[in-house]
Design a protein around this motif. Structure first.
Motif, PDB file in Angstrom:
ATOM      1  N   LEU A  27       0.489   5.562  10.990  1.00 34.15           N
ATOM      2  CA  LEU A  27      -0.285   6.474  10.137  1.00 34.15           C
ATOM      3  C   LEU A  27      -1.309   5.717   9.301  1.00 34.15           C
ATOM      4  N   LEU A  28      -0.901   4.570   8.775  1.00 35.44           N
ATOM      5  CA  LEU A  28      -1.768   3.809   7.884  1.00 35.44           C
ATOM      6  C   LEU A  28      -2.903   3.095   8.616  1.00 35.44           C
ATOM      7  N   VAL A  29      -2.802   2.988   9.933  1.00 35.40           N
ATOM      8  CA  VAL A  29      -3.894   2.392  10.707  1.00 35.40           C
ATOM      9  C   VAL A  29      -5.179   3.185  10.473  1.00 35.40           C
ATOM     10  N   ASP A  30      -5.046   4.492  10.279  1.00 33.55           N
ATOM     11  CA  ASP A  30      -6.213   5.362  10.077  1.00 33.55           C
ATOM     12  C   ASP A  30      -6.742   5.335   8.649  1.00 33.55           C
ATOM     13  N   GLY A  31      -6.069   4.617   7.755  1.00 34.46           N
ATOM     14  CA  GLY A  31      -6.521   4.525   6.372  1.00 34.46           C
ATOM     15  C   GLY A  31      -5.406   4.824   5.391  1.00 34.46           C
ATOM     16  N   GLN A  32      -5.703   4.621   4.129  1.00 36.96           N
ATOM     17  CA  GLN A  32      -4.674   4.785   3.096  1.00 36.96           C
ATOM     18  C   GLN A  32      -4.169   6.215   3.026  1.00 36.96           C
ATOM     19  N   LYS A  33      -2.897   6.331   2.668  1.00 37.44           N
ATOM     20  CA  LYS A  33      -2.272   7.639   2.514  1.00 37.44           C
ATOM     21  C   LYS A  33      -1.334   7.593   1.318  1.00 37.44           C
ATOM     22  N   SER A  34      -1.204   8.731   0.652  1.00 36.19           N
ATOM     23  CA  SER A  34      -0.250   8.824  -0.449  1.00 36.19           C
ATOM     24  C   SER A  34       1.159   8.971   0.134  1.00 36.19           C
ATOM     25  N   VAL A  35       2.136   8.729  -0.703  1.00 34.15           N
ATOM     26  CA  VAL A  35       3.523   8.891  -0.268  1.00 34.15           C
ATOM     27  C   VAL A  35       3.739  10.328   0.213  1.00 34.15           C
ATOM     28  N   SER A  54       9.412   0.489   0.844  1.00 29.62           N
ATOM     29  CA  SER A  54       9.890  -0.623   0.026  1.00 29.62           C
ATOM     30  C   SER A  54      10.090  -1.879   0.866  1.00 29.62           C
ATOM     31  N   VAL A  55      10.663  -1.713   2.051  1.00 30.25           N
ATOM     32  CA  VAL A  55      10.865  -2.857   2.952  1.00 30.25           C
ATOM     33  C   VAL A  55       9.517  -3.430   3.372  1.00 30.25           C
ATOM     34  N   LEU A  56       8.588  -2.558   3.754  1.00 25.36           N
ATOM     35  CA  LEU A  56       7.261  -3.007   4.193  1.00 25.36           C
ATOM     36  C   LEU A  56       6.490  -3.669   3.052  1.00 25.36           C
ATOM     37  N   ARG A  57       6.648  -3.143   1.867  1.00 25.79           N
ATOM     38  CA  ARG A  57       5.972  -3.710   0.692  1.00 25.79           C
ATOM     39  C   ARG A  57       6.561  -5.082   0.344  1.00 25.79           C
ATOM     40  N   ALA A  58       7.873  -5.217   0.442  1.00 25.66           N
ATOM     41  CA  ALA A  58       8.539  -6.485   0.117  1.00 25.66           C
ATOM     42  C   ALA A  58       8.083  -7.615   1.034  1.00 25.66           C
ATOM     43  N   LYS A  59       7.690  -7.276   2.250  1.00 29.21           N
ATOM     44  CA  LYS A  59       7.220  -8.282   3.219  1.00 29.21           C
ATOM     45  C   LYS A  59       5.703  -8.360   3.269  1.00 29.21           C
ATOM     46  N   ASN A  60       5.040  -7.716   2.314  1.00 32.23           N
ATOM     47  CA  ASN A  60       3.573  -7.716   2.219  1.00 32.23           C
ATOM     48  C   ASN A  60       2.883  -7.183   3.465  1.00 32.23           C
ATOM     49  N   ILE A  61       3.520  -6.225   4.100  1.00 33.01           N
ATOM     50  CA  ILE A  61       2.928  -5.596   5.280  1.00 33.01           C
ATOM     51  C   ILE A  61       2.059  -4.422   4.841  1.00 33.01           C
ATOM     52  N   VAL A  62       2.469  -3.773   3.757  1.00 31.35           N
ATOM     53  CA  VAL A  62       1.664  -2.724   3.130  1.00 31.35           C
ATOM     54  C   VAL A  62       1.565  -3.034   1.641  1.00 31.35           C
ATOM     55  N   TYR A  63       0.613  -2.394   0.998  1.00 33.12           N
ATOM     56  CA  TYR A  63       0.529  -2.496  -0.455  1.00 33.12           C
ATOM     57  C   TYR A  63       0.185  -1.119  -1.004  1.00 33.12           C
ATOM     58  N   GLY A  68      -3.312   7.632 -10.996  1.00 31.91           N
ATOM     59  CA  GLY A  68      -2.671   8.726 -11.716  1.00 31.91           C
ATOM     60  C   GLY A  68      -1.181   8.714 -11.428  1.00 31.91           C
ATOM     61  N   LYS A  69      -0.683   9.839 -10.950  1.00 33.26           N
ATOM     62  CA  LYS A  69       0.749   9.936 -10.625  1.00 33.26           C
ATOM     63  C   LYS A  69       1.042   9.611  -9.164  1.00 33.26           C
ATOM     64  N   LYS A  70       0.013   9.402  -8.370  1.00 33.90           N
ATOM     65  CA  LYS A  70       0.196   9.146  -6.941  1.00 33.90           C
ATOM     66  C   LYS A  70       0.062   7.666  -6.618  1.00 33.90           C
ATOM     67  N   VAL A  71       0.800   7.243  -5.592  1.00 36.02           N
ATOM     68  CA  VAL A  71       0.675   5.890  -5.063  1.00 36.02           C
ATOM     69  C   VAL A  71       0.126   6.019  -3.652  1.00 36.02           C
ATOM     70  N   TYR A  72      -0.958   5.297  -3.383  1.00 33.58           N
ATOM     71  CA  TYR A  72      -1.587   5.292  -2.068  1.00 33.58           C
ATOM     72  C   TYR A  72      -1.269   3.972  -1.381  1.00 33.58           C
ATOM     73  N   TYR A  73      -0.806   4.065  -0.139  1.00 32.30           N
ATOM     74  CA  TYR A  73      -0.446   2.873   0.618  1.00 32.30           C
ATOM     75  C   TYR A  73      -1.485   2.574   1.681  1.00 32.30           C
ATOM     76  N   SER A  74      -1.667   1.281   1.918  1.00 28.03           N
ATOM     77  CA  SER A  74      -2.582   0.783   2.950  1.00 28.03           C
ATOM     78  C   SER A  74      -1.934  -0.397   3.652  1.00 28.03           C
TER      79      SER A  74
END
Length: 115
Positions: A27-35, A54-63, A68-74
């Protein structure tokens, strides 16, 4: 140095070793997305998605970036998309090989029946 690279690769592939994590990355290949967008696209509960992020973030695969109140992942590296494409090509090659082997076996059985 080589041992460190091998350990990185092992840890990296271990972090990818879950179907839901792979789906998130695709999904993230197409660009950032919110949770919430990720949850909606995958039709999964928040806790399951958050755990895998959380697992992907811990390994620096996503950030994640909080807006605001949303977190966007890439993806942390666009090469991850290329890697997923290579994995798909490998899968297709295996599938073609398996189909060819089954056809060979079927043809060989038919040849023996005609003898």
């Amino acid at each position: 140095m080589e041992e460190g690279l091998q350990q990185f690769k092992a840890d990296f592939f271990k972090a990818l070793a879950h179907p839901l994590r792979i789906r998130i990355l695709e999904l993230l290949v197409d660009g950032q997305k919110s949770v919430n967008e990720i949850q909606d696209c995958l039709e999964k509960e928040g806790s399951a998605v958050s755990q895998q992020l959380s697992v992907l973030r811990a390994k620096n695969i996503v950030y994640g970036v909080k807006e605001g109140k949303k977190v966007y992942y890439s993806l942390s590296d666009p090469m991850i998309g290329a890697l997923l494409g290579v994995a798909k090509d490998i899968f297709n090659n295996h599938l073609v090989h398996t189909i060819s082997r089954l056809e060979e076996m079927t043809n060989n059985e038919g040849d023996e029946e005609n003898k």
